[in-house]
Design a protein around this motif. Structure first.
Motif, PDB file in Angstrom:
ATOM      1  N   PRO A 246       1.884 -14.886 -16.837  1.00 45.43           N
ATOM      2  CA  PRO A 246       1.145 -13.746 -16.300  1.00 45.43           C
ATOM      3  C   PRO A 246      -0.034 -14.212 -15.448  1.00 45.43           C
ATOM      4  O   PRO A 246      -0.835 -15.044 -15.888  1.00 45.43           O
ATOM      5  CB  PRO A 246       0.672 -13.000 -17.555  1.00 45.43           C
ATOM      6  N   VAL A 247      -0.111 -13.699 -14.240  1.00 46.20           N
ATOM      7  CA  VAL A 247      -1.181 -14.080 -13.309  1.00 46.20           C
ATOM      8  C   VAL A 247      -1.788 -12.805 -12.749  1.00 46.20           C
ATOM      9  O   VAL A 247      -1.071 -11.932 -12.244  1.00 46.20           O
ATOM     10  CB  VAL A 247      -0.649 -14.959 -12.155  1.00 46.20           C
ATOM     11  N   ASP A 248      -3.100 -12.702 -12.836  1.00 45.40           N
ATOM     12  CA  ASP A 248      -3.799 -11.558 -12.258  1.00 45.40           C
ATOM     13  C   ASP A 248      -3.523 -11.519 -10.751  1.00 45.40           C
ATOM     14  O   ASP A 248      -3.664 -12.534 -10.072  1.00 45.40           O
ATOM     15  CB  ASP A 248      -5.300 -11.691 -12.529  1.00 45.40           C
ATOM     16  N   PRO A 249      -3.126 -10.356 -10.201  1.00 43.52           N
ATOM     17  CA  PRO A 249      -2.820 -10.289  -8.764  1.00 43.52           C
ATOM     18  C   PRO A 249      -3.974 -10.736  -7.872  1.00 43.52           C
ATOM     19  O   PRO A 249      -3.755 -11.371  -6.832  1.00 43.52           O
ATOM     20  CB  PRO A 249      -2.477  -8.810  -8.545  1.00 43.52           C
ATOM     21  N   GLY A 250      -5.210 -10.407  -8.269  1.00 42.75           N
ATOM     22  CA  GLY A 250      -6.352 -10.826  -7.475  1.00 42.75           C
ATOM     23  C   GLY A 250      -6.526 -12.338  -7.473  1.00 42.75           C
ATOM     24  O   GLY A 250      -6.830 -12.944  -6.433  1.00 42.75           O
ATOM     25  N   ILE A 251      -6.307 -12.954  -8.631  1.00 39.08           N
ATOM     26  CA  ILE A 251      -6.381 -14.413  -8.722  1.00 39.08           C
ATOM     27  C   ILE A 251      -5.285 -15.044  -7.863  1.00 39.08           C
ATOM     28  O   ILE A 251      -5.514 -16.026  -7.146  1.00 39.08           O
ATOM     29  CB  ILE A 251      -6.239 -14.872 -10.184  1.00 39.08           C
TER      30      ILE A 251
ATOM     31  N   MET B 227      -4.393  -3.124 -12.970  1.00 39.28           N
ATOM     32  CA  MET B 227      -3.146  -3.548 -12.332  1.00 39.28           C
ATOM     33  C   MET B 227      -2.429  -4.547 -13.229  1.00 39.28           C
ATOM     34  O   MET B 227      -3.044  -5.468 -13.772  1.00 39.28           O
ATOM     35  CB  MET B 227      -3.442  -4.180 -10.968  1.00 39.28           C
ATOM     36  N   ALA B 228      -1.130  -4.342 -13.405  1.00 43.17           N
ATOM     37  CA  ALA B 228      -0.352  -5.216 -14.279  1.00 43.17           C
ATOM     38  C   ALA B 228      -0.279  -6.621 -13.697  1.00 43.17           C
ATOM     39  O   ALA B 228      -0.219  -6.806 -12.475  1.00 43.17           O
ATOM     40  CB  ALA B 228       1.060  -4.653 -14.451  1.00 43.17           C
ATOM     41  N   PRO B 229      -0.291  -7.637 -14.572  1.00 42.67           N
ATOM     42  CA  PRO B 229      -0.204  -9.007 -14.059  1.00 42.67           C
ATOM     43  C   PRO B 229       1.164  -9.296 -13.462  1.00 42.67           C
ATOM     44  O   PRO B 229       2.173  -8.700 -13.856  1.00 42.67           O
ATOM     45  CB  PRO B 229      -0.457  -9.866 -15.304  1.00 42.67           C
ATOM     46  N   LEU B 230       1.187 -10.204 -12.505  1.00 41.53           N
ATOM     47  CA  LEU B 230       2.450 -10.725 -11.998  1.00 41.53           C
ATOM     48  C   LEU B 230       3.045 -11.648 -13.052  1.00 41.53           C
ATOM     49  O   LEU B 230       2.343 -12.214 -13.881  1.00 41.53           O
ATOM     50  CB  LEU B 230       2.215 -11.508 -10.709  1.00 41.53           C
ATOM     51  N   ARG B 231       4.355 -11.821 -13.026  1.00 41.45           N
ATOM     52  CA  ARG B 231       5.018 -12.788 -13.913  1.00 41.45           C
ATOM     53  C   ARG B 231       5.705 -13.809 -13.007  1.00 41.45           C
ATOM     54  O   ARG B 231       6.689 -13.498 -12.338  1.00 41.45           O
ATOM     55  CB  ARG B 231       6.036 -12.099 -14.822  1.00 41.45           C
ATOM     56  N   LEU B 232       5.164 -15.027 -12.985  1.00 43.65           N
ATOM     57  CA  LEU B 232       5.650 -16.059 -12.077  1.00 43.65           C
ATOM     58  C   LEU B 232       6.095 -17.281 -12.867  1.00 43.65           C
ATOM     59  O   LEU B 232       5.501 -17.632 -13.883  1.00 43.65           O
ATOM     60  CB  LEU B 232       4.540 -16.468 -11.100  1.00 43.65           C
ATOM     61  N   SER B 233       7.128 -17.956 -12.392  1.00 45.15           N
ATOM     62  CA  SER B 233       7.581 -19.188 -13.025  1.00 45.15           C
ATOM     63  C   SER B 233       6.717 -20.347 -12.554  1.00 45.15           C
ATOM     64  O   SER B 233       6.068 -20.271 -11.503  1.00 45.15           O
ATOM     65  CB  SER B 233       9.049 -19.463 -12.677  1.00 45.15           C
ATOM     66  N   ARG B 234       6.747 -21.439 -13.317  1.00 45.48           N
ATOM     67  CA  ARG B 234       5.973 -22.592 -12.862  1.00 45.48           C
ATOM     68  C   ARG B 234       6.530 -23.138 -11.547  1.00 45.48           C
ATOM     69  O   ARG B 234       5.795 -23.688 -10.730  1.00 45.48           O
ATOM     70  CB  ARG B 234       5.915 -23.664 -13.952  1.00 45.48           C
ATOM     71  N   GLY B 235       7.828 -22.912 -11.337  1.00 47.64           N
ATOM     72  CA  GLY B 235       8.431 -23.312 -10.061  1.00 47.64           C
ATOM     73  C   GLY B 235       7.902 -22.503  -8.885  1.00 47.64           C
ATOM     74  O   GLY B 235       7.899 -22.986  -7.742  1.00 47.64           O
TER      75      GLY B 235
END
Length: 337
Positions: A323-328, A1-9
């Protein structure tokens, strides 16, 4: 599964909420969350957001005490000893490097040893704090036994990380490494991605060298970096941090069944006090120039100084999101309850 891309905000308020629910003050929760996020922002995912659920688990088990702050035990010239009182390891380390910088401002050098603390998460954070203050920073820690000494078949030494950082623009020179060929956090990232290690990094349960991270994580027998050299350096780091702090050795930490009560040292050299800043810049630029002139081993390759790749990852993650693993991420969201 592709990682999410999230801002520090997107991320920091979630972490802060989880910490506030576990008795952190707002100020300490904000700093703790920032250190986790900045580790992942720099591409050190194994010791950034990936570690947050594990950190919360240690808080809930009472291993990490949110309300405990380090206290000074003794002071001799430019050397001080502090007791971490089992407080959050990253906050203890941040405070002790800050104290080393304060002493370096007065004396040229400051040395703070710290006992009875917890895992510092990303060690490079404290080297970066020193470099950002115009100092050369040196940090080291011991760990639980997780690596066989050279010639041994059982884990008896820690992979005891070492950090050295120096001021540089646009990003400090930063060496942040465990004494094992790969840190356990890094091996876990490779396992999660279904990837082999770039080269053998430890032994499986049959004591055969392997590049399969899952087998090494199962055996807990990582290979010392440089074989006998990494083993020797790990042993001497353990000796140094435990002796200076009056704290626990790797062997003593291993008797507890869980890693806590570890020993660390933080050193800052103020370049404006121990020498001329202009001379320090000249030395740095001469080293970087020499590296740039070195032809790469392979066509299209590059020779880089420590920290250069980290700066490039930070720029990319600031543009595109961390990039954040969806499971994490799901496990992090569960800390809100």
């Amino acid at each position: 599964m592709a990682p999410l891309r999230l801002s520090r905000g997107d991320i920091e308020p979630v972490l802060v909420t989880g910490l506030l629910r576990r008795d952190f003050t707002h100020e300490r929760a904000a700093l703790c969350a920032r250190l986790f996020v900045e580790a992942s922002l720099d591409g050190v995912y194994s010791h950034g957001l990936n570690r947050f659920p594990q950190f919360i688990g240690m808080v809930e088990r009472g291993v990490v005490r949110p309300d405990r702050e380090p206290s000074r035990v003794r002071s001799t010239g430019a050397v001080e000893t502090w007791d971490g009182r089992l407080g959050p390891g990253n906050l203890n380390a941040w405070a002790c490097m800050g104290r080393a910088i304060e002493m370096a401002r007065d004396r040229g050098v400051g040395v703070v040893s710290l006992r009875n603390t917890n895992h510092w998460m990303r060690g490079g954070s404290y080297g970066l704090r020193a470099a950002g203050s115009g100092c050369i920073g040196v940090c080291m820690t011991n760990t639980q036994p997780n690596m066989p000494p050279w010639g041994g078949r059982e884990a008896a030494v820690g992979n005891n990380p070492l950090v050295i950082a120096a001021p540089n623009e646009p990003y400090p020179i930063l060496l942040d490494m465990a004494m094992s060929q790969f840190s356990y956090g890094k091996m876990n990232v490779h396992r999660q991605r279904g990837e082999k290690l770039p080269c053998p990094g430890g032994y499986d349960l049959d004591l055969q060298m392997t590049d399969e991270p899952g087998l090494i994580l199962e055996s807990e027998l990582a290979t010392p970096m440089g074989y006998w050299k990494g083993s020797g350096l790990a042993i001497l780091i353990d000796l140094l941090v435990a002796t200076l702090s009056g704290g626990s050795t790797t062997a003593e930490i291993g008797e507890r069944g869980e890693e806590y009560g570890i020993s660390q040292v933080f050193i800052a050299f103020d370049l404006g006090r121990v020498g001329e800043k202009a001379e320090s810049r000249r030395v740095l630029e001469a080293i970087k120039s020499s590296l740039r002139r070195t032809p790469p081993l392979r066509e299209g390759g590059a020779v880089r100084y420590p920290g250069q790749g980290t700066w490039q990852r930070r720029q990319q993650n600031e543009r595109e999101g961390i990039p954040v693993d969806p499971g994490i991420w799901q496990r992090i969201l569960q800390t809100q309850g």
